[in-house]
Motif scaffolding. Structure first.
Motif, short mmCIF file in Angstrom:
data_model
loop_
_atom_site.label_atom_id
_atom_site.label_comp_id
_atom_site.label_asym_id
_atom_site.label_seq_id
_atom_site.Cartn_x
_atom_site.Cartn_y
_atom_site.Cartn_z
N TYR A 58 0.82 -1.21 0.00
CA TYR A 58 0.00 0.00 0.00
C TYR A 58 0.86 1.26 0.00
O TYR A 58 0.51 2.25 -0.65
CB TYR A 58 -0.94 -0.01 1.21
N GLN A 59 1.99 1.21 0.72
CA GLN A 59 2.90 2.36 0.71
C GLN A 59 3.53 2.52 -0.67
O GLN A 59 3.68 3.64 -1.18
CB GLN A 59 3.99 2.18 1.76
N ASN A 60 3.88 1.40 -1.31
CA ASN A 60 4.45 1.46 -2.65
C ASN A 60 3.44 2.01 -3.66
O ASN A 60 3.78 2.79 -4.55
CB ASN A 60 4.93 0.08 -3.09
N LEU A 61 2.18 1.58 -3.51
CA LEU A 61 1.13 2.10 -4.38
C LEU A 61 0.94 3.60 -4.18
O LEU A 61 0.72 4.35 -5.14
CB LEU A 61 -0.19 1.36 -4.12
N HIS A 62 1.01 4.02 -2.93
CA HIS A 62 0.87 5.45 -2.63
C HIS A 62 1.99 6.26 -3.28
O HIS A 62 1.74 7.29 -3.92
CB HIS A 62 0.89 5.65 -1.11
N ASP A 63 3.23 5.79 -3.13
CA ASP A 63 4.37 6.51 -3.69
C ASP A 63 4.30 6.54 -5.22
O ASP A 63 4.57 7.58 -5.85
CB ASP A 63 5.67 5.86 -3.24
N LEU A 64 3.94 5.42 -5.83
CA LEU A 64 3.83 5.37 -7.28
C LEU A 64 2.67 6.24 -7.78
O LEU A 64 2.77 6.89 -8.83
CB LEU A 64 3.63 3.93 -7.76
N SER A 65 1.58 6.26 -7.03
CA SER A 65 0.44 7.09 -7.41
C SER A 65 0.81 8.57 -7.40
O SER A 65 0.44 9.32 -8.31
CB SER A 65 -0.74 6.84 -6.45
N ARG A 66 1.56 8.99 -6.39
CA ARG A 66 2.01 10.39 -6.33
C ARG A 66 2.99 10.68 -7.47
O ARG A 66 2.98 11.78 -8.05
CB ARG A 66 2.67 10.67 -4.99
N PHE A 67 3.84 9.70 -7.80
CA PHE A 67 4.77 9.87 -8.92
C PHE A 67 3.99 10.03 -10.22
O PHE A 67 4.29 10.90 -11.05
CB PHE A 67 5.70 8.66 -8.99
N THR A 110 1.93 13.67 -14.47
CA THR A 110 0.79 14.28 -15.16
C THR A 110 0.86 15.80 -15.08
O THR A 110 0.61 16.50 -16.06
CB THR A 110 -0.53 13.78 -14.54
N GLU A 111 1.22 16.32 -13.90
CA GLU A 111 1.36 17.77 -13.74
C GLU A 111 2.49 18.31 -14.62
O GLU A 111 2.36 19.39 -15.21
CB GLU A 111 1.62 18.10 -12.27
N ASP A 112 3.59 17.56 -14.71
CA ASP A 112 4.70 17.99 -15.58
C ASP A 112 4.26 18.01 -17.04
O ASP A 112 4.66 18.91 -17.80
CB ASP A 112 5.89 17.03 -15.41
N ARG A 136 5.25 7.94 -17.79
CA ARG A 136 3.98 7.82 -17.06
C ARG A 136 3.30 6.50 -17.37
O ARG A 136 2.72 5.87 -16.48
CB ARG A 136 3.05 8.99 -17.41
N GLU A 137 3.37 6.04 -18.60
CA GLU A 137 2.78 4.75 -18.97
C GLU A 137 3.49 3.61 -18.24
O GLU A 137 2.85 2.64 -17.80
CB GLU A 137 2.87 4.55 -20.48
N GLN A 138 4.81 3.71 -18.10
CA GLN A 138 5.56 2.70 -17.36
C GLN A 138 5.13 2.66 -15.89
O GLN A 138 4.97 1.58 -15.31
CB GLN A 138 7.06 2.99 -17.45
N VAL A 139 4.94 3.85 -15.30
CA VAL A 139 4.50 3.92 -13.90
C VAL A 139 3.11 3.32 -13.75
O VAL A 139 2.83 2.60 -12.78
CB VAL A 139 4.52 5.38 -13.40
N LEU A 140 2.23 3.57 -14.71
CA LEU A 140 0.88 3.00 -14.66
C LEU A 140 0.94 1.48 -14.69
O LEU A 140 0.20 0.82 -13.95
CB LEU A 140 0.05 3.53 -15.83
N GLN A 141 1.80 0.91 -15.52
CA GLN A 141 1.92 -0.55 -15.58
C GLN A 141 2.45 -1.10 -14.26
O GLN A 141 2.02 -2.18 -13.81
CB GLN A 141 2.85 -0.95 -16.73
N ALA A 187 -11.61 2.66 -14.45
CA ALA A 187 -10.65 1.83 -15.18
C ALA A 187 -9.37 1.71 -14.35
O ALA A 187 -9.33 2.10 -13.18
CB ALA A 187 -10.36 2.44 -16.55
N GLU A 188 -8.32 1.16 -14.97
CA GLU A 188 -7.10 0.85 -14.22
C GLU A 188 -6.48 2.06 -13.55
O GLU A 188 -6.08 2.00 -12.38
CB GLU A 188 -6.05 0.20 -15.16
N THR A 189 -6.41 3.18 -14.26
CA THR A 189 -5.75 4.37 -13.70
C THR A 189 -6.47 4.86 -12.44
O THR A 189 -5.85 5.12 -11.41
CB THR A 189 -5.71 5.50 -14.74
N THR A 190 -7.80 4.95 -12.53
CA THR A 190 -8.57 5.43 -11.39
C THR A 190 -8.52 4.44 -10.23
O THR A 190 -8.37 4.84 -9.07
CB THR A 190 -10.04 5.68 -11.79
N ALA A 191 -8.65 3.16 -10.53
CA ALA A 191 -8.65 2.13 -9.49
C ALA A 191 -7.34 2.13 -8.71
O ALA A 191 -7.34 2.11 -7.47
CB ALA A 191 -8.91 0.77 -10.10
N THR A 192 -6.22 2.17 -9.43
CA THR A 192 -4.92 2.16 -8.75
C THR A 192 -4.70 3.45 -7.96
O THR A 192 -4.11 3.43 -6.87
CB THR A 192 -3.78 1.97 -9.76
#
Length: 369
Positions: free
Chosen positions: A122-131, A136-138, A249-254, A276-281
């Motif tokens: 869950y911590q890894n998912l949180h860090d990747l989600s923020r990344f 996306t902001e960049d 960003r696509e790599q991070v999503l995978q 979909a996958e992006t929102t769920a993760t």
């Protein structure tokens, strides 16, 4: 004998206050590095079942948290707003040493329970989600910069494809930053450049149409810069940077999907129309392990969508959400409910029905009896 360690975490160092049965016995300043944590570990080992209390201070408290988890020590991590309300008094005198002692002394009164430690996934998912969100902001910022410089260099190229975005468009912008690059090439060279601008298959008919349209746009354009202008390099840089950012960003999503797939909540979220996958993760990454919440009200407070009620005498204030929780989770869920509502036209679900019901109820003006 009850021993409490109150720790006030700052950027480079932390104040430690050690209280035994409510009385301060020792305190010191430790650096937030291996030397400071080693000293804290020595003190913790001298005590049976120590209670550790500290305030969450964003990235600064993460190292202390990781250290305590590595050595299997339970800790109580306080939300900053919660800590402020619990520790504030009528007389305002604030120092890091006083804050550390207050954190420890209040534990004897409030008897806070240890913080629920989530699984590492869950911590890894949180860090990747923020990344993912930072990327996306960049991308948004770089798109805006590219649009700005193209208005001077070659604004007509934005009309070449149906939408001025995507790998093919950015490749073409990088190849043709101004009209000069288009008009100097032959038709065969232009067609070859268009073929190489995308990794997907493209028909010869499509190549010919794009070539003809590109030449027409170049002849129509009046560039505000010369071919040797430094702004040309900026156009190329922004276009190439957008390709790199979108690929990353696509790599991070995978990576997010690979981490989330084994979790039971992932399949549940995907079963909801509009998610979909992006929102769920992203939802799992921001909410974490929801088993740590005891009720729906706690989840609402964590997100910041709990209602603020104000009532005095005959006056009844309009209720608003507090917005004191996780702003990232609030933003994701706001977009998520709109997606669910949009998808309900073709894929009805009880969540969309409940949303519409509450939406109608909110339009009814409430009055105090």
């Amino acid at each position: 004998m009850r021993t409490v360690f109150g720790i006030d975490v700052s950027k480079a160092s932390s104040e430690v206050a050690i209280l035994v049965n409510g009385k301060r016995v020792y305190g010191y300043t430790m650096p937030n590095d291996i030397i400071g944590f080693s000293r804290l570990l020595e003190d913790l080992k001298t005590v049976s079942n120590p209670e550790i209390v500290f305030e969450a201070t964003g990235v600064y408290s993460r190292r202390l948290q990781a250290f305590l988890e590595e050595y299997s020590y339970d800790y109580t991590r306080l939300n900053p707003l919660e800590a402020k309300k619990q520790l504030d008094g009528l007389r305002v005198r604030k120092t890091d040493k006083i804050d550390a002692e207050k954190l420890a002394s209040s534990q004897f009164v409030l008897n806070r329970k240890p913080t629920y430690v989530q699984e590492e996934v869950y911590q890894n998912l949180h860090d990747l989600s923020r990344f993912y969100q930072n990327l996306t902001e960049d991308i948004v910022r770089t798109k805006n910069r590219l649009h700005k410089v193209l208005q001077i260099a070659f604004p007509e190229i934005e009309n070449l494809l149906s939408t001025p975005t995507g790998e093919q468009y950015w490749n073409l912008v990088s190849i043709f930053p101004t009209k000069h690059w288009v008009l100097e090439l032959s038709e065969a060279e232009l067609k070859e450049a268009i073929r190489n601008s995308t990794s997907k298959r493209i028909s010869e008919n499509r190549v010919g149409n794009l070539t003809e349209k590109l030449v027409g746009l170049a002849k129509q354009s009046y560039s505000g810069i010369s071919k040797t202008s430094p702004m040309v390099e900026e156009v190329k840089y922004d276009a190439q940077e957008l390709i790199k950012l979108t690929n990353r960003r696509e790599q991070v999503l995978q990576q997010l999907i690979a981490l989330a797939e084994p979790l039971p909540e992932y399949e549940i979220l995907l079963s909801i129309p509009g998610i979909a996958e992006t929102t769920a993760t992203s939802i799992i990454g921001e909410l974490g392990d929801i088993r740590r919440f005891k009720s729906a009200n706690q989840i609402n407070a964590f997100i910041g969508i709990d209602l603020k009620h104000y009532e005095s005498g005959d006056f009844l204030g309009q209720e608003h959400i507090t917005k004191r929780g996780n702003p990232y989770a609030r933003k994701i869920l706001y977009k998520c409910i709109h997606n669910i509502a949009s998808a309900s036209h073709t894929n009805p679900c009880h969540i969309a029905d409940f949303y519409e019901k509450r939406k109608r109820q909110s339009q009814i003006t409430s009055t105090k009896p």
